[in-house]
Design an enzyme around this catalytic site. Structure first.
Site, PDB file in Angstrom:
ATOM      1  N   LYS A  29       0.789  -1.232  -0.120  1.00 19.79           N
ATOM      2  CA  LYS A  29       0.040  -0.200   0.095  1.00 19.79           C
ATOM      3  C   LYS A  29       0.904   1.274  -0.058  1.00 19.79           C
ATOM      4  O   LYS A  29       0.669   2.109  -0.665  1.00 19.79           O
ATOM      5  CB  LYS A  29      -0.739  -0.004   1.145  1.00 19.79           C
ATOM      6  CG  LYS A  29      -2.179   0.783   1.094  1.00 19.79           C
ATOM      7  CD  LYS A  29      -3.254   0.784   2.391  1.00 19.79           C
ATOM      8  CE  LYS A  29      -3.905  -0.660   2.430  1.00 19.79           C
ATOM      9  NZ  LYS A  29      -4.713  -0.743   3.588  1.00 19.79           N
ATOM     10  N   ARG A  98      -3.314   3.161   8.518  1.00 18.71           N
ATOM     11  CA  ARG A  98      -3.563   1.991   7.550  1.00 18.71           C
ATOM     12  C   ARG A  98      -2.424   0.852   7.738  1.00 18.71           C
ATOM     13  O   ARG A  98      -1.263   1.101   7.489  1.00 18.71           O
ATOM     14  CB  ARG A  98      -3.820   2.340   6.257  1.00 18.71           C
ATOM     15  CG  ARG A  98      -4.535   3.616   6.137  1.00 18.71           C
ATOM     16  CD  ARG A  98      -4.695   4.062   4.806  1.00 18.71           C
ATOM     17  NE  ARG A  98      -5.171   3.359   3.770  1.00 18.71           N
ATOM     18  CZ  ARG A  98      -5.284   3.678   2.423  1.00 18.71           C
ATOM     19  NH1 ARG A  98      -4.834   4.916   1.853  1.00 18.71           N
ATOM     20  NH2 ARG A  98      -5.952   3.107   1.702  1.00 18.71           N
ATOM     21  N   GLY A 107      -6.692 -11.031   8.250  1.00 16.19           N
ATOM     22  CA  GLY A 107      -6.370 -11.350   9.698  1.00 16.19           C
ATOM     23  C   GLY A 107      -5.563 -10.452  10.404  1.00 16.19           C
ATOM     24  O   GLY A 107      -5.373 -10.279  11.436  1.00 16.19           O
ATOM     25  N   MET A 109      -4.589  -6.217  11.227  1.00 17.00           N
ATOM     26  CA  MET A 109      -5.491  -5.262  11.609  1.00 17.00           C
ATOM     27  C   MET A 109      -5.634  -4.331  10.449  1.00 17.00           C
ATOM     28  O   MET A 109      -4.955  -4.156   9.522  1.00 17.00           O
ATOM     29  CB  MET A 109      -4.847  -4.122  12.512  1.00 17.00           C
ATOM     30  CG  MET A 109      -5.702  -3.229  13.439  1.00 17.00           C
ATOM     31  SD  MET A 109      -4.846  -1.998  14.203  1.00 17.00           S
ATOM     32  CE  MET A 109      -4.989  -0.745  12.661  1.00 17.00           C
ATOM     33  N   ARG A 343      -3.254  -0.912  -6.714  1.00 14.92           N
ATOM     34  CA  ARG A 343      -2.340  -2.014  -6.687  1.00 14.92           C
ATOM     35  C   ARG A 343      -2.619  -2.631  -7.963  1.00 14.92           C
ATOM     36  O   ARG A 343      -4.053  -2.595  -8.523  1.00 14.92           O
ATOM     37  CB  ARG A 343      -2.646  -2.914  -5.626  1.00 14.92           C
ATOM     38  CG  ARG A 343      -4.039  -3.523  -5.502  1.00 14.92           C
ATOM     39  CD  ARG A 343      -4.208  -4.245  -4.149  1.00 14.92           C
ATOM     40  NE  ARG A 343      -5.594  -4.384  -3.993  1.00 14.92           N
ATOM     41  CZ  ARG A 343      -6.297  -4.573  -2.961  1.00 14.92           C
ATOM     42  NH1 ARG A 343      -5.618  -4.944  -1.936  1.00 14.92           N
ATOM     43  NH2 ARG A 343      -7.451  -4.703  -2.858  1.00 14.92           N
ATOM     44  N   HIS A 459      -8.863 -31.924   6.601  1.00 15.87           N
ATOM     45  CA  HIS A 459      -8.739 -33.290   6.288  1.00 15.87           C
ATOM     46  C   HIS A 459      -9.371 -33.402   4.707  1.00 15.87           C
ATOM     47  O   HIS A 459      -8.984 -34.173   3.702  1.00 15.87           O
ATOM     48  CB  HIS A 459      -9.453 -34.371   7.145  1.00 15.87           C
ATOM     49  CG  HIS A 459      -9.500 -35.892   6.679  1.00 15.87           C
ATOM     50  ND1 HIS A 459     -10.442 -36.239   5.877  1.00 15.87           N
ATOM     51  CD2 HIS A 459      -8.530 -36.675   6.805  1.00 15.87           C
ATOM     52  CE1 HIS A 459     -10.218 -37.614   5.719  1.00 15.87           C
ATOM     53  NE2 HIS A 459      -9.035 -37.882   6.129  1.00 15.87           N
ATOM     54  N   SER A 786      14.056 -42.244 -15.509  1.00 13.99           N
ATOM     55  CA  SER A 786      12.880 -41.626 -15.283  1.00 13.99           C
ATOM     56  C   SER A 786      12.633 -41.647 -13.631  1.00 13.99           C
ATOM     57  O   SER A 786      12.655 -42.449 -12.991  1.00 13.99           O
ATOM     58  CB  SER A 786      11.822 -42.399 -15.989  1.00 13.99           C
ATOM     59  OG  SER A 786      10.684 -41.683 -15.770  1.00 13.99           O
ATOM     60  N   THR A 789       8.864 -39.632  -8.867  1.00 10.67           N
ATOM     61  CA  THR A 789       8.940 -38.988  -7.760  1.00 10.67           C
ATOM     62  C   THR A 789       7.809 -39.251  -6.626  1.00 10.67           C
ATOM     63  O   THR A 789       7.912 -38.879  -5.333  1.00 10.67           O
ATOM     64  CB  THR A 789       8.849 -37.382  -8.123  1.00 10.67           C
ATOM     65  OG1 THR A 789       7.661 -37.304  -8.881  1.00 10.67           O
ATOM     66  CG2 THR A 789      10.091 -37.202  -8.848  1.00 10.67           C
ATOM     67  N   CYS A 854       8.157 -39.018 -14.135  1.00  8.84           N
ATOM     68  CA  CYS A 854       7.024 -39.567 -14.459  1.00  8.84           C
ATOM     69  C   CYS A 854       6.160 -39.751 -13.474  1.00  8.84           C
ATOM     70  O   CYS A 854       4.985 -40.495 -13.476  1.00  8.84           O
ATOM     71  CB  CYS A 854       7.123 -40.999 -15.229  1.00  8.84           C
ATOM     72  SG  CYS A 854       7.980 -42.045 -14.276  1.00  8.84           S
ATOM     73  N   TYR A 874      12.629 -34.174 -19.960  1.00  6.27           N
ATOM     74  CA  TYR A 874      11.192 -33.787 -20.085  1.00  6.27           C
ATOM     75  C   TYR A 874      10.596 -34.157 -18.793  1.00  6.27           C
ATOM     76  O   TYR A 874      11.012 -34.846 -17.848  1.00  6.27           O
ATOM     77  CB  TYR A 874      10.764 -35.060 -21.162  1.00  6.27           C
ATOM     78  CG  TYR A 874      10.736 -36.579 -20.809  1.00  6.27           C
ATOM     79  CD1 TYR A 874       9.786 -37.125 -19.919  1.00  6.27           C
ATOM     80  CD2 TYR A 874      11.982 -37.193 -21.050  1.00  6.27           C
ATOM     81  CE1 TYR A 874       9.685 -38.346 -19.721  1.00  6.27           C
ATOM     82  CE2 TYR A 874      12.016 -38.616 -20.675  1.00  6.27           C
ATOM     83  CZ  TYR A 874      11.054 -39.098 -20.044  1.00  6.27           C
ATOM     84  OH  TYR A 874      11.122 -40.565 -19.790  1.00  6.27           O
TER      85      TYR A 874
HETATM   86  P1  ADP Z   1      -7.890  -2.051   3.269  1.00  8.73           P
HETATM   87  O1  ADP Z   1      -6.527  -2.666   3.090  1.00  8.73           O
HETATM   88  O2  ADP Z   1      -8.930  -2.911   3.938  1.00  8.73           O
HETATM   89  O3  ADP Z   1      -8.560  -1.517   1.905  1.00  8.73           O
HETATM   90  P2  ADP Z   1      -7.554   0.690   3.689  1.00  8.73           P
HETATM   91  O4  ADP Z   1      -6.183   1.154   4.352  1.00  8.73           O
HETATM   92  O5  ADP Z   1      -7.278   0.782   2.108  1.00  8.73           O
HETATM   93  O6  ADP Z   1      -7.889  -0.708   4.068  1.00  8.73           O
HETATM   94  O7  ADP Z   1      -8.688   1.438   4.147  1.00  8.73           O
HETATM   95  C1  ADP Z   1     -10.053   1.130   4.428  1.00  8.73           C
HETATM   96  C2  ADP Z   1     -10.813   2.052   3.779  1.00  8.73           C
HETATM   97  O8  ADP Z   1     -10.723   3.570   4.309  1.00  8.73           O
HETATM   98  C3  ADP Z   1     -10.881   2.296   2.159  1.00  8.73           C
HETATM   99  O9  ADP Z   1     -11.921   2.457   1.577  1.00  8.73           O
HETATM  100  C4  ADP Z   1      -9.883   3.547   1.920  1.00  8.73           C
HETATM  101  O10 ADP Z   1     -10.287   4.327   0.853  1.00  8.73           O
HETATM  102  C5  ADP Z   1     -10.454   4.345   3.321  1.00  8.73           C
HETATM  103  N1  ADP Z   1      -9.372   5.328   3.691  1.00  8.73           N
HETATM  104  C6  ADP Z   1      -8.142   5.034   4.151  1.00  8.73           C
HETATM  105  N2  ADP Z   1      -7.506   6.189   4.426  1.00  8.73           N
HETATM  106  C7  ADP Z   1      -8.365   7.115   3.989  1.00  8.73           C
HETATM  107  C8  ADP Z   1      -7.910   8.693   4.104  1.00  8.73           C
HETATM  108  N3  ADP Z   1      -6.934   9.194   4.539  1.00  8.73           N
HETATM  109  N4  ADP Z   1      -9.159   9.454   3.809  1.00  8.73           N
HETATM  110  C9  ADP Z   1     -10.322   8.752   3.393  1.00  8.73           C
HETATM  111  N5  ADP Z   1     -10.405   7.670   3.311  1.00  8.73           N
HETATM  112  C10 ADP Z   1      -9.689   6.856   3.868  1.00  8.73           C
HETATM  113 MG    MG Z   2      -7.889  -0.534   0.535  1.00  7.26          MG
END
Ligand code: ADP
Ligand code: MG
Ligand code: MG
Length: 902
Positions: A29, A98, A107, A109, A343, A459, A786, A789, A854, A874
């Protein structure tokens, strides 16, 4: 750079200081926010705290020296740039905190928005927003909610309940109908919840809010779910996460504000166009949370043409810059567009191929790069039959797509019932809460497996993948009641015998029978769909990329095929020969009787007679295969399994004998068989009398097979064809074994072949660890190796596949002892090392020694790359995996060093 930073290690980077190549340090990010900033796109200012700071914190339990000061310095410069101060009661700067690791990871934060608000600055915020009190209190209640939940582990439902309560009091279901007073009341309620769970008041000091949030992000790296996810995905545990602190922009300031997500192309089909969702008057997380209905991104053109045009412009620039599909998050604050994230976007398997093809057409990437952008797992997915969902089928539940494929059948709840119904020719789906080793027979009998618990390493998932059987696991909306033979889902009850359909790729579960369509990609491979005529963008893209892979690869690809029909299919799929033709099926069916005669033979003559009767049958089998593979090599493995596998099971024989005796029938033959079964019983058949050992113990057995092969080759060649047999001796551990077999075989071959011009190679499997370690000696007697594995893995690890996959693999996967089952993907460090040693020492002894593999690994993407790197000639795999192996062999050949395929 501040004076502080010149002394300390640099832990904080302004967005302007980073770029997209710094993902290790700044996380995905952060690196991409920096990249967008440097492209001049409208990104709210902010900074990134590095993964190194996180690593240091996790190692010592406290923030590293200098970090606090660097954050202070960057915060000050952020405040200067924005003309606002954090915590200013009149005009506060707010920020989001963030998380952002190198790989996105569930998982961990999530995000805390609106950091910096407190009882005083909320008033200032309202004033700055033109007296919009509703907005200010809404932002404040969001802060307490997100901060409470993610930083202080206050149960999220409590906030949800309070919010529902407020809506009910107002007589509404939409949060938009809550006014400033309602929200002020909600803030009070939230604060009480916070106090109750944390034993302290909600922190009013903005800098404390910020520090606690940063620390919580660091610590979330080791949250249980994150740790588990990393093990499964084989993401190193020591990377750490970065933390992004970003000035807040507000999508919840009124109807001229809003927030949205978008893709630069359709991530489902790859089609070009505008794909996204927009929500007016909302903050970021509302879009994904599904609180209100979003509108299609196209509608933004009507709502705010200027922002819309700017957004489209930016999306085009990002695509050109990243040379790939991008996904983005944006917010519009009173008509001003802000970019919050981008991304390279995830996509479906079909979209991956289509987009790679399009980008080549657009001149953004070359074919090598296109090949790199797709993979064998995606191709395999495209080859499974799919549910035809153009009718109105709605899934009733969704679990984990644990083993791909599409399966429909009658629901059964026990292994025994599955076996029963399957024996009557019914397609069944075995439904369990979770499976255990007792369910194995039912799993084998079923078309598919559905469980309500467990993930990709349960499982059910592990065993189903091993068997190539469709499986959906962990569909937890399904409530399974085995004793009552029913499950309930979405208010409906499904009884034993009702039909359900499960999609092991998407994890979706449907009631009733969903029609299945064969894959177009398979039709293309089979030659029934001409890519030039197909109006299907996918088929065209697959064709183009496969053609390039074939041109690029150095590994040849063969198929494992035992019959003429399999051989023909393999050839259509592009196999360049047969790498493994098993001969044991030639001893089954109505030929069992001859095998019994062979086993029970008391004299040389009796045995010779039985073998003589088998000879023409085997010869015909080989003729068929050599004809299909005209001109291509066919590796035939001499008989491998222990002979008692061809006899009826002990229990059955014992019963038969008893019953027949009771009736006073003649049981001489049954008794002899029973005695033979008892005599031949082995504690560990895997390590018993099988492979080359059989050939050395049972006179004439291998000789008969060698003769059948040579005679078939001569016949096909005399008929104008070209047969290229390669005789392969299984389970060799010592060169002397091979020498003995070879001496006899060569005599027979010379006699049969005469001047027909047929050439027969003799080589060996390398599947016993001792063979790998003495490969230099064995190569003296072998014209090819051959690698088997599967056996090499079993014997290398010392466990038998049939016993262990259901017994403990799930636990090993859970613990991270295996990243993936060593039967799925070759264990490079151990078993792979044996392969490497044998390849090197074999070639040192006999330059140009032909090397292949094989085992099932021959069709596994990761393993194909390994075999390429070891320099094999191969790989051989099941016909259906041949295209996957071709693609991956091509990818291995063009792979650029240091590229990141994740
Ligand atoms: P995630 O990885 O779960 O997408 P983000 O860090 O991108 O988490 O943030 C969650 C939401 O909060 C996203 O929709 C993002 O656009 C919004 N957000 C994050 N930072 C800001 C900011 N500085 N101003 C406004 N919206 C924000
Ligand atoms: Mg996001
Ligand atoms: Mg074997």
């Amino acid at each position: 750079m501040t004076a502080q930073e010149t002394v300390d290690h640099k832990y904080v980077y302004d967005f302007a200081e980073g770029n997209r190549d710094l993902k290790d340090l700044l996380g995905g990010k952060g690196a991409n926010l920096a990249e967008m900033t440097n492209l001049g796109l409208p990104v709210p200012p902010g900074f990134t705290i590095t993964t190194e700071a996180c690593q240091a914190y996790l190692a010592t339990g406290r923030e590293p020296d200098g970090l606090a000061g660097q954050i202070e310095a960057h915060l000050e410069s952020l405040e200067r740039g924005m003309g606002r101060r954090l915590g200013d009661p009149h005009d506060p700067l707010l920020v989001s905190v963030r998380s952002g690791a190198k790989f996105s990871m569930p998982g961990m934060m999530e995000t805390v928005l609106n950091v910096g608000l407190n009882d005083r600055s909320v008033v200032g915020l309202a004033a700055q927003a033109g007296g919009n009190e509703r907005f200010a209190w809404d932002s404040y209640r969001r802060l307490i909610q997100m901060f409470g939940k993610t930083v202080c582990e206050v149960p999220g439902e409590e906030f949800e309940h309070a919010l529902d309560e407020a809506k009910r009091a107002r007589g509404t279901t939409s949060d938009l109908d809550l006014d400033a007073d309602d929200l002020r009341g909600l803030v009070d309620a939230y604060k009480k919840i916070f106090l109750k769970h944390t034993g302290r008041d909600f922190p009013q000091e903005p800098r404390e809010q910020l520090d606690l949030a940063i620390r919580a992000v660091f610590e979330s790296w080791n949250a249980e779910r994150a740790v588990l996810y990393r093990r499964q995905e084989r993401i190193p545990a020591d990377l750490g996460t970065a933390v992004n602190v970003v000035a807040m922009v507000f999508g919840n300031l009124g109807p001229d504000s809003g927030t949205g997500v978008a893709f630069t192309r359709d991530p489902a089909s790859g089609a070009q166009g505008i794909y996204g969702d927009y929500l007016a008057n909302a903050q970021g997380e509302d879009v994904v949370a599904g609180i209100r209905n979003t509108v299609p991104l196209q509608d933004l053109e009507r709502l705010d043409k200027r922002s819309y045009d700017e957004l489209l412009d930016i999306m085009a620039r990002l695509e050109g810059h990243y040379r790939d599909l991008c996904d983005i998050e944006f917010t519009i604050e009173r008509g001003k567009l802000w970019m919050l994230q981008t991304r390279v976007g995830k996509r479906t398997a079909a979209a991956a191929f289509v987009i790679a093809g399009q980008l080549v057409d657009e001149g953004l990437i070359d074919l090598d790069e296109a090949l790199h952008r797709v993979n064998g797992a995606q191709l395999a997915q495209l080859m499974f039959p799919r549910f035809q969902l153009d009718h109105d089928f709605e899934p009733v539940a969704r679990g984990v797509g644990a083993s791909p494929g599409a399966a429909s059948g009658k629901v059964v709840f026990t292994s025994a019932r599955a076996v029963e119904l399957a024996a009557e020719g019914e397609a069944v789906i075995l439904v369990r809460r979770e499976t255990n080793p007792d369910d194995l027979n039912g799993m084998i009998a079923a078309k598919g497996i559905l469980t309500s618990r467990g993930g990709k390493t349960s499982h059910a998932a592990v065993v189903a993948r091993g068997m190539g059987k469709t499986c959906v696991s962990g569909a937890d909306e399904i409530d399974v009641n085995v004793p009552a033979k029913r499950f309930t889902v979405a208010g409906q009850t499904v009884h034993e015998g009702d039909v359900v359909s499960i999609d092991g790729t998407t994890g979706k579960v449907y009631l009733g029978e969903v029609p299945v369509t064969p894959s177009e990609v398979v039709r293309y491979f089979e030659g029934t769909l001409d890519p030039d005529e197909a109006d299907d963008a996918l088929v065209k893209a697959v064709h183009r990329i496969m053609t390039h892979a074939d041109a690029a690869r150095r590994l040849a690809v063969r198929a494992n095929a035992d019959t003429g029909a399999d051989a023909a299919r393999a050839r259509r799929f592009g196999a360049q020969g047969i790498g493994l033709c098993r001969t044991e099926h030639m001893f089954l069916g109505d030929r069992r009787e001859l095998v019994e005669r062979l086993i029970l033979a008391r004299t040389d003559t009796e045995r010779a007679d039985a073998l003589a009767a088998l000879l023409p049958l085997q010869r015909d089998d080989f003729v068929e295969i050599f004809r299909e593979m005209d001109g291509l090599p066919v590796t035939v493995r001499l008989i491998d399994p222990p002979l008692h596998e061809f006899l009826p099971p002990l229990e059955q024989l014992a019963v038969d004998v008893a019953v027949a005796q009771e009736r006073g029938e003649d049981v001489a033959k049954e008794e002899a068989l029973l005695a033979a079964v008892r005599r031949m019983h082995e504690e560990n058949p895997m390590l018993g009398l099988r492979g080359v050992r059989l050939g050395l113990v049972i006179p004439g057995l291998f000789a008969m097979q060698v003769r059948a092969i040579a005679e078939a080759a001569v016949r096909v060649t005399r008929d104008g064809g070209s047969a290229c047999p390669e005789i392969m001796v299984p389970l060799v551990g010592a060169v002397q074994e091979l020498e003995t077999v070879r001496a006899e075989a060569e005599k027979i071959i010379a006699e049969v072949v005469g001047d027909s011009g047929v050439e027969v190679l003799i080589g060996t499997m390398i599947e016993v660890p001792r063979a790998a370690l003495t490969a230099g000696q064995i190569a003296e007697a072998a014209q090819f190796f051959s690698f088997g594995t599967n056996d090499l893995t079993q014997m290398g690890w010392g466990f038998s596949r049939d016993d262990v996959e259901g017994a403990f693999f799930w636990r090993y996967l859970e613990l991270g002892i295996f990243g993936i089952s060593p039967f799925e993907s070759i264990d490079r460090d151990g078993v792979g090392r044996l392969v490497r040693i044998a390849a090197e020492e074999g070639r040192a002894a006999r330059p140009g020694l032909k090397l292949g593999v094989c085992g099932e690994h021959g069709g596994d993407p990761e393993s194909v790359h390994f075999f390429h790197s070891v320099g094999l000639d191969y790989v051989s795999c099941s016909p259906f995996r041949v295209p996957v192996a071709r693609l991956e062999a091509g990818r291995a050949a063009v792979e650029t060093v240091g590229s990141d395929s994740r």
